[in-house]
Write a protein that holds these residues in place. Structure first.
Motif, PDB file in Angstrom:
ATOM      1  N   LEU A  17      16.408  27.504  28.658  1.00 17.99           N
ATOM      2  CA  LEU A  17      17.795  27.562  27.816  1.00 17.99           C
ATOM      3  C   LEU A  17      18.955  26.963  28.472  1.00 17.99           C
ATOM      4  O   LEU A  17      19.640  26.330  27.361  1.00 17.99           O
ATOM      5  N   GLN A  18      19.068  26.670  29.380  1.00 17.14           N
ATOM      6  CA  GLN A  18      20.037  25.817  30.071  1.00 17.14           C
ATOM      7  C   GLN A  18      19.900  24.439  29.720  1.00 17.14           C
ATOM      8  O   GLN A  18      20.865  23.627  29.226  1.00 17.14           O
ATOM      9  N   PHE A  76      14.602  39.776  28.481  1.00 20.00           N
ATOM     10  CA  PHE A  76      15.612  38.909  29.358  1.00 20.00           C
ATOM     11  C   PHE A  76      15.871  37.585  28.297  1.00 20.00           C
ATOM     12  O   PHE A  76      17.101  37.316  27.977  1.00 20.00           O
ATOM     13  N   LEU A  77      14.800  37.006  27.687  1.00 18.79           N
ATOM     14  CA  LEU A  77      14.903  36.081  26.714  1.00 18.79           C
ATOM     15  C   LEU A  77      15.859  36.330  25.591  1.00 18.79           C
ATOM     16  O   LEU A  77      16.557  35.889  25.182  1.00 18.79           O
ATOM     17  N   GLU A 107      17.394  43.043  18.021  1.00 24.25           N
ATOM     18  CA  GLU A 107      16.677  42.627  19.392  1.00 24.25           C
ATOM     19  C   GLU A 107      15.139  42.934  19.107  1.00 24.25           C
ATOM     20  O   GLU A 107      14.505  41.951  19.518  1.00 24.25           O
ATOM     21  N   LEU A 152      18.024  38.569  24.815  1.00 22.18           N
ATOM     22  CA  LEU A 152      19.126  39.097  25.108  1.00 22.18           C
ATOM     23  C   LEU A 152      20.094  37.854  25.211  1.00 22.18           C
ATOM     24  O   LEU A 152      21.419  37.917  25.425  1.00 22.18           O
ATOM     25  N   ARG A 153      19.595  36.843  25.589  1.00 20.57           N
ATOM     26  CA  ARG A 153      20.299  35.418  25.901  1.00 20.57           C
ATOM     27  C   ARG A 153      20.239  34.199  24.865  1.00 20.57           C
ATOM     28  O   ARG A 153      20.326  33.042  24.937  1.00 20.57           O
ATOM     29  N   ILE A 154      19.949  34.659  23.432  1.00 19.49           N
ATOM     30  CA  ILE A 154      19.663  33.536  22.364  1.00 19.49           C
ATOM     31  C   ILE A 154      20.494  34.397  21.282  1.00 19.49           C
ATOM     32  O   ILE A 154      20.779  35.313  21.106  1.00 19.49           O
ATOM     33  N   ASP A 155      20.947  33.327  20.292  1.00 20.17           N
ATOM     34  CA  ASP A 155      21.616  33.834  19.109  1.00 20.17           C
ATOM     35  C   ASP A 155      20.788  34.864  18.387  1.00 20.17           C
ATOM     36  O   ASP A 155      19.600  34.526  18.334  1.00 20.17           O
ATOM     37  N   ALA A 191      15.690  30.882  32.209  1.00 21.35           N
ATOM     38  CA  ALA A 191      16.849  30.389  32.364  1.00 21.35           C
ATOM     39  C   ALA A 191      17.047  29.017  32.220  1.00 21.35           C
ATOM     40  O   ALA A 191      18.173  28.438  31.739  1.00 21.35           O
ATOM     41  N   ARG A 209      11.682  34.712  34.795  1.00 22.84           N
ATOM     42  CA  ARG A 209      13.037  34.742  34.156  1.00 22.84           C
ATOM     43  C   ARG A 209      13.873  33.303  34.809  1.00 22.84           C
ATOM     44  O   ARG A 209      14.452  32.928  34.001  1.00 22.84           O
ATOM     45  N   ALA A 259      14.108  28.485  21.168  1.00 22.02           N
ATOM     46  CA  ALA A 259      13.750  29.311  22.503  1.00 22.02           C
ATOM     47  C   ALA A 259      12.311  29.214  22.983  1.00 22.02           C
ATOM     48  O   ALA A 259      11.907  28.682  23.915  1.00 22.02           O
TER      49      ALA A 259
END
Length: 224
Positions: free
Chosen positions: A217-218, A178-179, A153, A181-184, A214, A210, A193
């Motif tokens: 990414l969505q 935050f970002l 990370e 933690l939400r990607i491969d 979100a 945030r 991203a």
């Protein structure tokens, strides 16, 4: 908070002709390999990792050693025979770039005969390469392998921070975490991203938050 105020405890490496890369648990073995040149224990070394991760390292090795990157479209035995003792060679994507197998086999033999320094990069280990030349398969099986691990990370956050800075974008450290933690866990995912967030911010005219992350990414997930 500005980019200058936001730092992580990861040592920077000189680019040496490639983009900057950082030392982390996932690539420390590779950095040791680069630093060990020209005192490698074997003249041929194989670096395994995803292309985006392997390329800066191979470029850094080329910068350190003055290595020539070989192109499969122009690589031939006649070219190799002109190499002099001590020459440094980088062969990127050796497992899938269309290199002639006989030429690669000849290169590995010359590495021993002329004491060439050869760095191969590939996505997977040689036992998974689609090679038909048995002698090449045998030679490759004896080549020392160094793997680039999955980015952690901290490394992903630092890489994305640099990419946001390159785009002249500020991002709050909490939003960056935050970002991350939400990607491969890959440099490809990190770059995608950053691109998605940049497009979302430009399109909406909003600061990076945030909620915007979100949404970006969505949008990426929906496009897939």
């Amino acid at each position: 908070m500005s980019v200058d105020q936001l730092t992580f405890d990861l040592p920077h490496r000189a680019a040496l002709g490639a983009e900057d890369f950082l030392v982390s648990d996932c690539n420390v073995a590779v950095v040791k390999l680069v630093d060990a040149w020209p005192d490698w224990q074997a003249p041929v070394q194989l670096l395994i990792g995803r292309p985006r991760a392997a390329r800066p390292i191979s470029c850094a090795c080329a910068g350190r050693s003055g290595a020539v990157a070989l192109d499969p479209a122009h690589l031939g035995i006649a070219l190799l025979d002109r190499l002099v003792s001590g020459s440094s060679i980088v062969v990127e994507d050796a497992d899938r770039a269309g290199y002639d197998e006989k030429t690669l086999f000849h290169l590995l033999n010359l590495a021993r005969e002329k004491r060439l320094f050869v760095l191969l990069t590939a996505r997977v280990s040689p036992n998974r390469w689609d090679t038909s030349l048995a002698d090449l398969t045998s030679r490759l099986s004896a080549v020392p392998v160094t793997e680039i691990g999955t980015p952690d990370e901290a490394l992903l956050r630092t890489v994305m921070l640099k990419q946001f800075a390159d785009r002249q974008l500020d991002i709050d450290p909490k939003v960056l975490a935050f970002l991350a933690l939400r990607i491969d866990r890959s440099l490809e995912a990190a770059a995608a991203a950053v691109e998605a967030v940049d497009r979302a911010a430009l399109r909406s005219g909003r600061k990076i938050s945030r909620q915007l992350v979100a949404e970006a990414l969505q949008g990426t997930a929906s496009a897939e």
